[in-house]
Design a protein around this motif. Structure first.
Motif, short mmCIF file in Angstrom:
data_model
loop_
_atom_site.label_atom_id
_atom_site.label_comp_id
_atom_site.label_asym_id
_atom_site.label_seq_id
_atom_site.Cartn_x
_atom_site.Cartn_y
_atom_site.Cartn_z
N LEU A 1 -102.43 -22.62 101.97
CA LEU A 1 -102.64 -22.65 100.52
C LEU A 1 -101.57 -23.51 99.87
CD1 LEU A 1 -103.87 -21.41 97.85
CD2 LEU A 1 -102.20 -19.56 98.12
N ASN A 2 -102.00 -24.49 99.07
CA ASN A 2 -101.04 -25.31 98.34
C ASN A 2 -100.47 -24.53 97.15
OD1 ASN A 2 -101.12 -27.66 99.88
ND2 ASN A 2 -102.89 -28.46 98.77
N ILE A 3 -99.13 -24.53 97.04
CA ILE A 3 -98.47 -23.88 95.91
C ILE A 3 -97.37 -24.79 95.38
CG2 ILE A 3 -98.95 -21.55 96.77
CD1 ILE A 3 -96.03 -21.39 97.69
N ASP A 4 -96.98 -24.58 94.13
CA ASP A 4 -95.91 -25.36 93.51
C ASP A 4 -95.28 -24.51 92.41
OD1 ASP A 4 -94.22 -27.14 92.28
OD2 ASP A 4 -95.72 -28.71 92.00
N THR A 5 -94.05 -24.06 92.65
CA THR A 5 -93.38 -23.18 91.68
C THR A 5 -93.13 -23.88 90.34
OG1 THR A 5 -91.22 -23.77 92.61
CG2 THR A 5 -92.27 -21.77 93.45
N LYS A 6 -93.11 -25.20 90.34
CA LYS A 6 -92.91 -25.93 89.09
C LYS A 6 -94.06 -25.67 88.11
CE LYS A 6 -90.02 -29.64 90.94
NZ LYS A 6 -89.88 -31.10 91.16
N LEU A 7 -95.22 -25.34 88.63
CA LEU A 7 -96.36 -25.05 87.76
C LEU A 7 -96.14 -23.75 87.00
CD1 LEU A 7 -99.27 -26.12 90.14
CD2 LEU A 7 -98.32 -27.39 88.20
N SER A 8 -95.50 -22.78 87.65
CA SER A 8 -95.14 -21.55 86.93
C SER A 8 -94.05 -21.83 85.90
CB SER A 8 -94.67 -20.47 87.92
OG SER A 8 -95.76 -19.88 88.58
N GLU A 9 -93.14 -22.70 86.25
CA GLU A 9 -92.09 -23.09 85.30
C GLU A 9 -92.71 -23.69 84.04
OE1 GLU A 9 -88.17 -26.05 85.12
OE2 GLU A 9 -89.27 -25.75 86.99
N LYS A 10 -93.71 -24.55 84.21
CA LYS A 10 -94.39 -25.16 83.07
C LYS A 10 -95.16 -24.11 82.27
CE LYS A 10 -94.97 -29.74 85.15
NZ LYS A 10 -95.96 -30.74 85.65
N ASN B 1 -86.05 -21.58 80.42
CA ASN B 1 -84.98 -21.31 81.39
C ASN B 1 -85.55 -20.60 82.62
OD1 ASN B 1 -85.61 -19.03 79.87
ND2 ASN B 1 -83.56 -18.16 80.03
N PHE B 2 -86.60 -21.16 83.19
CA PHE B 2 -87.29 -20.52 84.31
C PHE B 2 -86.35 -20.23 85.48
CE2 PHE B 2 -89.57 -20.87 88.39
CZ PHE B 2 -90.50 -19.85 88.25
N SER B 3 -85.53 -21.21 85.85
CA SER B 3 -84.64 -21.02 87.00
C SER B 3 -83.67 -19.86 86.76
CB SER B 3 -83.86 -22.30 87.30
OG SER B 3 -83.08 -22.69 86.20
N GLU B 4 -83.21 -19.73 85.52
CA GLU B 4 -82.31 -18.62 85.18
C GLU B 4 -83.05 -17.29 85.26
OE1 GLU B 4 -79.83 -16.95 81.31
OE2 GLU B 4 -80.40 -19.07 81.41
N LEU B 5 -84.28 -17.27 84.76
CA LEU B 5 -85.08 -16.04 84.81
C LEU B 5 -85.35 -15.65 86.26
CD1 LEU B 5 -87.73 -16.81 82.04
CD2 LEU B 5 -85.74 -15.33 81.86
N TYR B 6 -85.68 -16.65 87.05
CA TYR B 6 -85.98 -16.39 88.46
C TYR B 6 -84.74 -15.86 89.18
CZ TYR B 6 -88.29 -17.08 92.96
OH TYR B 6 -88.87 -16.88 94.19
N PHE C 1 -89.20 -6.85 85.05
CA PHE C 1 -88.95 -8.27 84.76
C PHE C 1 -88.58 -8.46 83.28
CE2 PHE C 1 -90.22 -12.56 83.52
CZ PHE C 1 -89.55 -13.32 84.48
N ARG C 2 -89.32 -7.79 82.42
CA ARG C 2 -89.00 -7.88 80.99
C ARG C 2 -87.60 -7.31 80.70
NH1 ARG C 2 -94.82 -7.09 80.18
NH2 ARG C 2 -94.51 -4.87 80.61
N ARG C 3 -87.26 -6.23 81.40
CA ARG C 3 -85.95 -5.60 81.17
C ARG C 3 -84.81 -6.51 81.59
NH1 ARG C 3 -81.85 -3.03 83.35
NH2 ARG C 3 -82.61 -3.32 85.48
N VAL C 4 -84.90 -7.11 82.78
CA VAL C 4 -83.78 -7.89 83.30
C VAL C 4 -83.69 -9.28 82.66
CG1 VAL C 4 -83.75 -6.66 85.50
CG2 VAL C 4 -85.05 -8.80 85.30
N THR C 5 -84.81 -9.80 82.17
CA THR C 5 -84.79 -11.15 81.59
C THR C 5 -84.79 -11.15 80.06
OG1 THR C 5 -87.22 -11.36 81.55
CG2 THR C 5 -86.07 -12.03 83.57
#
Length: 205
Positions: A16-25, A34-39, A65-69
């Motif tokens: 399966l092709n995946i790309d985490t940058k798409l979630s960042e967008k 600040n996706f990288s910071e959230l991650y 996730f909502r609590r920590v970010t």
């Protein structure tokens, strides 16, 4: 290849092709740039690990996730943003799995670190695009981390596969795009293919 009886495939960027940058967008569309910071915050909290081994529910994951970010996004929006990284199942890869299973020369397996959120999304995608009822139908057995409570690169997940499927590491090839997983499998006696360039189509079995 004469002594090889088993092929074990990873999922992401193997089948399966995946790309985490798409979630960042996707997150950026909601002002979360600040996706990288959230991650990183979620990773430090072992939030993804817990979801991947099924030790927390989907709802608990979103709440934590909502609590920590500190984000305020709804469950549905969070789901859509995380699923955005899932791209497609190339037809050639699905055809390869079908062929290998039909020929019966090798026993074939999938071994993936995944979670219930992504599992639901790519299972529906596989059905919609390829008419296939789940990855489980393409191989002898599919091992998903969130179902068995174990994840790569820990030794216990490889031991689980060996014991459950009655295979021998030295008679098996493990294909993965993650170097840590490949190294773990090597130490346990598996033959391995480190798929660096997402080039599953070039493999000849």
């Amino acid at each position: 290849m004469e002594n090889i009886k088993n092929l074990i495939f990873d999922l992401g960027n193997v089948i399966l092709n995946i790309d985490t940058k798409l979630s960042e967008k996707a997150f950026a569309q909601y002002g979360m740039t600040n996706f990288s910071e959230l991650y990183t915050l979620a990773a430090q909290n072992e939030l993804f690990d817990r979801l991947e081994v099924g030790s927390i529910t989907e709802k608990e994951f979103y709440d934590e996730f909502r609590r920590v970010t500190g984000c305020k996004l709804s469950d549905k929006t969070l789901e859509e943003c995380w699923d955005a990284l899932i791209m497609d199942f190339p037809t050639a890869r699905i055809d390869m799995l079908k062929r290998l299973k039909a020929e019966g020369k090798y026993r074939t397996f999938i071994l993936s670190n995944t979670n219930i959120v992504h599992y639901r999304f790519y299972t529906a995608l596989l059905k919609r695009v390829h008419g296939v009822d789940g990855l489980e139908s393409l191989v002898e057995h599919a091992y998903f981390s969130h179902e068995i409570g174990l994840k790569k690169p820990n030794r216990d997940i490889f031991d689980y596969v060996v014991e459950h499927s009655h295979i021998k590491p030295e008679e098996s090839i493990f294909i993965d795009d993650n170097e840590a997983n490949i190294k773990a499998a090597n130490t346990l006696g598996f033959n391995t293919i480190f798929l660096k360039d997402n080039n599953m189509e070039n493999l000849k079995f």
